[in-house]
Every structure is written in C-alpha cells, then in structure tokens.
Design an enzyme around this catalytic site. Structure first.
Site, PDB file in Angstrom:
ATOM      1  N   LYS A  79       0.845  -1.204   0.000  1.00 57.64           N
ATOM      2  CA  LYS A  79       0.000   0.000   0.000  1.00 57.64           C
ATOM      3  C   LYS A  79       0.875   1.247   0.000  1.00 57.64           C
ATOM      4  O   LYS A  79       1.915   1.289   0.674  1.00 57.64           O
ATOM      5  CB  LYS A  79      -0.900  -0.025   1.243  1.00 57.64           C
ATOM      6  CG  LYS A  79      -1.944   1.099   1.279  1.00 57.64           C
ATOM      7  CD  LYS A  79      -2.815   1.003   2.528  1.00 57.64           C
ATOM      8  CE  LYS A  79      -3.924   2.056   2.513  1.00 57.64           C
ATOM      9  NZ  LYS A  79      -4.797   1.972   3.710  1.00 57.64           N
ATOM     10  N   SER A 159      -9.812   2.135   2.614  1.00 53.90           N
ATOM     11  CA  SER A 159      -8.847   2.795   1.763  1.00 53.90           C
ATOM     12  C   SER A 159      -7.812   1.872   1.132  1.00 53.90           C
ATOM     13  O   SER A 159      -7.131   2.286   0.197  1.00 53.90           O
ATOM     14  CB  SER A 159      -8.114   3.875   2.558  1.00 53.90           C
ATOM     15  OG  SER A 159      -7.314   3.282   3.570  1.00 53.90           O
ATOM     16  N   SER A 183     -10.334   0.006   6.941  1.00 52.39           N
ATOM     17  CA  SER A 183      -9.695   0.140   5.624  1.00 52.39           C
ATOM     18  C   SER A 183      -8.987  -1.103   5.105  1.00 52.39           C
ATOM     19  O   SER A 183      -8.525  -1.105   3.971  1.00 52.39           O
ATOM     20  CB  SER A 183      -8.701   1.306   5.629  1.00 52.39           C
ATOM     21  OG  SER A 183      -9.379   2.521   5.483  1.00 52.39           O
TER      22      SER A 183
END
Lengths: 491, 95
Positions: A79, A159, A183
């Site tokens: 990420k 996210s 997330s």
C-alpha cells in the site's frame, strides 16, 4: 504461467522452496500480469521492475543454497502508505507526489527480511481517508468483481482498495494494508479476499504515513486465512522506533489456522442488526452462526450497547489526530510547495493545492473539535465514548471468546455512488470501526455471494492479543463456506 | 452545535488551508451536516468515564539518551522543494 499466480501464498512459497518455479519466473509473471491489468483496474501507483527482478534473483540464490525465509521469492504488493526506500511513496496525495523515502518502514523491512519480493505500490484513498478508493491522486481503482446484471465499474472499497483489487485479481500473492476504521476489512469484504489486523501495536507504525495514530493498524490482505496469518506473523513484532509497539512475543499465528473451535463461545451482538441492512447480509450472517454452531461452538446472544456511537466518536477522534499529524505538510522540508506572497500564504496555498477535498474536510473538522471552546464538548466527550465502547467489549469477553458480525453493511457499490454524501460514505465502516477504537484483533473472511454475484464478508473480533482465536474462527468459517469464487477476468 | 461561514473561514485559517469564498459556503453546509450527526454523542452518559486516548495499556517506554541515528544530511534534504549548499531554503519568516 498465469495459473501459478492463482496459487495461495502458502503453495507458491512451497513451490519456490521445492524449486518447481524460480523466484525470477514468478516475479516476471506477476509483473507482466500486474502491468497488463493496470490500465483497467488502476490498482498500482508505482512499479520498480529493476528492483523486483533484483530481489527475485537474490531469492533464487538463497533458495538455491537451501536457505531463505518464510516468504522467500513471493511477490507482494505494498500500500502506498508504507515507506519503501527509493520508491515513490505518496499516500496517493499530490502533496507527497514524487516523495522517495530515504528509509524503509519497519513492516516492509520485516517482509523483505523473510524473503518477500517487492512487486509494486498500490493505490489508496488519499491519506487512507475513504471507503471507495476514489480520492487517489492517480484516479479511482476498479473492483475486479462485476455484478451479474451490469458492467458498471464497482469500487473495491477503501482505503486499501488497490491492495484488495490486486490480491483479488491474482496479481499479487498478498498485500499490505492499513486499517484505521475498516480500511483493510471493508475492501477485503468487497473483493472476496481475507483482510486482517492484529491488536493495536502488533505491527509497527514506523515508516507508515500517519493518519490517526491511535487508530492506525497495519495488516495483510490475502486470498486465504492461512496466508493472512503467515503475513501478519511476518509483519508483527516489537519495534523500538514506535513507542506504541507492543513489547510482546508474537505467537505462531499460522499454527492457529485449522485448530479446533469446538467449545468456543461466539457472541452475536444484537446492535449489529441495523435498519436497511440488505437481506443477503442478514442471510450470510445467520449462515455464519450456523457454520460455527456445527463446528462445535456455543452461540451466545450479546449486547454491545454503545455500537451506534462508535462512528460519530470516530469522526471526531480520527480527524482530530489527522489535523495534528498532517500539520507537518507545510511545503518546507519535503513534498509540494506553492509559493505565496509571504510565509503564511505559502503554507495556505501549498495545503490547498496539495490536499484533496475529503482530506481538507477532515482537517477542518479536526481543527474545529480541538479548538478553544470546543475541545471539551467534542474531543473529550468522544474520548469518553471511546472508553464506553471498549468497556462494552470487555464485558462481552467475560461471556464469549469471539464476536461474529458482518464485515460491511453492503456489497461493493458503483464507483461514484456515494461521493457526494460524506455521511453515507462514512457508514461503510459501521461494523468495523469499533475494533479500531478498542484496538482489538479483527478479520474479514469471504462467506458467500449476494443475489448479484458479489462477495460478502463475515467479521470475527477477539480479545486483545488473541489473534490466534481470530484466525482459528476465521479458518472455520472459511472451511465451512467453501468460498472459492473468483472475479471472472474481464480486464 | 453548528458553524457559520465566518467560523469556517477562521478554522481554515487555523488549519493553514486557503479556501475560496465559494468553497467556504459549501464547506459550511457539509460541516454542519457532519456536526449534526455527531451531536448524537450527547445521548451517552459519560459521567465518571476516563477519556481514552490510546488502546495501549503500558506506560510510554523510556530509552537511553544516546545518538541512535544521524549524519545523513543529503538524505534529509533529498526531497526538499528547495535547497542551497546543504540547507533548506524557505520563505522569509522574520521581517
């Protein structure tokens, strides 16, 4: 070669060790698949093929000598919130565009130490603030899953949406995510993948771009519960560079997968049955209860009375911490600078140009609730409600060993469907945010498909430091559901 | 509680974010929507409840007061928008 990319991480690691496939072959296949899929899915924000192949070559050398770590030669996606030395790390924000950290996050360092190979950075909601992966400076990520009755693009959730999409589309064997309000777990639920976070402090936050420090949990997204356990084990451990890192020994999480759940007491909280919840989610939740009962668990009805106050409390605490954390983006030492007439207008112009609309909105809320005259009424009250939520769980865990809930209040929705309504977007985290406020381990496991053929997830929450029960119960759900559906390739 | 457009202008100034008059108008509506939703926290009885700032149950650890890192000036400057001769270059801060 594309078949090999659909293996579990565990099986891929075994094939690498047995020298049935080389790390370079695997890295080349994963890179080719990821780069070919990116125009359609937009899951990746940065590649560094030279680094990927160099790491794979080094893995092959170690494997050739019979050496290597638990993840030797396995390509992983990272990420865009984790600092990877020398690779653009922008938190999907214009204010950090082009930022190349001169250091490595502790979590990624640990993964490389176990032999994992860097595949790519994954796109996310800007600064991890969102539930649909639409606010990245590199554009929205598209879910590999499509509804049976429409080709309209769906969000992968957020996210950590880029990470979830990459794993769901068989482009990476696993990925790192971060979970501040849901997330990791909400995108896992939206993409038919497994997403887990450990107890607060299990994974070091050092080198992870800060959003809300007391709520931020790094964790993995993977295709099986076992893979998630292997990854969380590799990512966890005490780190002196993070003052909130737990000075606790890390148990063998993977060994808990497959452990009997007979006699476990499973709590079903009545407050998670909310108005307007789709029938498919009710159904899969009832199915989950039944599966665990058949596996020998005792089902206990419980109450977590402050559940409905978790999200409003979160939307004070998280923005408050974010407004403080994001004060560092002043355009002086790194990141974007937009010159103004004087120092003040340089700050103001830089931050207006560098932050997107949702990030600015949250900074303003955070600034307001921390400002003189409002601190007690908002911030302090929210911190007290946070303690109430923790006390709810502490009372429940006197009677049960784990809590079973749905992961999200809906399946994946269409890109753009909730962009104009912040509160509708925030409600995505209604089932996940409580575990962040209380700092508890939680996992989302795919459990079935809804009427449109989209995946739905179930969540297991356990006591602090009891990730093993979380993985054992998660694996029992996985085994009972037999979930093996994959997004049909259209990209 | 609710905010006026002037409040939002003041908050944006405190947060060092330039917002146009038109944006201030939109933001006032958005923030009031969110604050109204947050107001339900007033229903919770929090008498005698200790505020919870972190899930961590141990005291912050101490470490020896020794240099653990450093000597990496070029790395520190590598991402700066503007540098000169080993320094950050910033706008004039003192008249």
């Amino acid at each position: 070669m594309s078949d090999i990319l659909s293996l579990s991480l565990e099986d891929a690691a075994a094939k690498l060790k047995a020298r049935e496939v080389s790390a370079v072959e695997l890295a080349e296949a994963a890179l080719a698949a990821a780069q070919a899929a990116n125009p359609a899915l937009n899951a990746f924000s940065a590649f560094d093929a030279e680094r990927t192949l160099a790491m794979a070559k080094a893995s092959d050398e170690r494997l050739g000598k019979g050496q290597g770590g638990a993840l030797e030669g396995v390509p992983l996606a990272i990420k865009d919130l984790f600092a990877v030395e020398g690779v653009e790390t922008a938190a999907s924000s214009n204010i950090l565009k082009g930022f190349k950290p001169p250091y490595e996050s502790t979590v990624t360092r640990k993964l490389w130490d176990e032999g994992a190979v860097f595949l790519a950075k994954t796109s996310m909601d800007e600064f991890a603030m969102g539930s649909s992966n639409e606010t990245a400076n590199t554009g929205p990520v598209t879910n590999p899953w499509r509804s049976r009755d429409s080709n309209a693009p769906l969000t992968p959730g957020g996210s950590s949406g880029g990470s979830a999409a990459a794993v769901a589309a068989n482009l990476a064997f696993g990925a790192t995510g971060t979970d501040t309000g849901g997330s990791i777990r909400q995108p896992a639920a939206f993409t038919g993948t497994v997403g887990a976070k450990g107890t607060y402090g299990r994974c070091s936050r050092w080198g992870v771009v800060a959003f809300a420090s007391s709520l931020d949990h790094p964790g993995p997204i993977a295709r099986t519960v076992k893979d998630a356990a292997i990854l969380l084990g590799a990512m966890s451990g005490h780190d002196a560079k993070d003052s909130t890192s737990l000075p606790e020994k890390v148990p063998d999480f993977a060994a808990a997968v497959g452990r009997s759940v007979r006699g476990l007491r499973i709590g079903v909280p009545k407050e998670y049955r909310i108005d307007g919840m789709p029938a498919g989610i009710e159904k899969v939740w009832a199915q989950g209860v039944d599966w665990l009962k058949q596996a020998g668990c005792e089902i206990v009805d419980i109450s977590l009375p402050h559940t409905k106050y978790a999200l409003p409390a979160y939307y004070i605490i998280a923005p408050a911490e974010a407004s403080s954390n994001l004060a560092r983006y002043d355009g002086m030492r790194y990141g974007l600078r937009v010159d103004g007439e004087d120092l003040l207008s340089t700050y103001e112009n830089t931050r207006a140009a560098g932050f997107g609309a949702e990030v600015r909105r949250r900074i303003l809320i955070g600034t307001y609730v921390l400002s003189a005259g409002y601190y007690d009424a908002y911030y302090l009250r929210a911190l007290k409600v946070r303690r109430r939520i923790l006390q709810d769980f502490e009372a429940a865990f006197e009677k049960v060993d784990a809590v079973l809930t749905p992961s999200a209040p809906s399946a994946a929705f269409e890109t753009g469907a909730k962009s104009d309504d912040p509160i509708a977007m925030y409600l995505n985290d209604v089932f996940t945010v409580t575990a962040n406020l209380a700092g508890l381990p939680a996992i989302s496991v795919p459990a079935g498909l809804d009427g449109r053929g989209l995946p739905l997830g179930l969540q297991v929450i356990t006591r602090a430091l009891d990730e093993e029960t979380m993985f054992a119960a998660g694996a029992a759900l996985e085994a009972a559901s037999g979930f093996d559906a994959r997004a049909e390739k259209w990209w | 509680m609710s905010v006026t457009k002037d409040d939002v202008r003041r908050i944006a100034r405190l947060a060092r974010i330039a917002e146009s008059e038109a944006r201030l108008e939109t933001l006032t509506g958005e923030l009031n929507g969110i604050l109204k939703w947050i107001d339900q926290l007033n229903e919770v009885d929090v008498t005698g409840v200790e505020p919870m700032t972190t899930p961590v149950k141990f005291a912050l650890p101490m470490r020896d007061d020794v240099v653990a890192d450093g000597g990496v000036r070029d790395k520190v400057l590598a991402n700066a928008p503007k540098t000169e001769e080993g320094f950050f270059v910033v706008p004039k801060a003192v008249e």
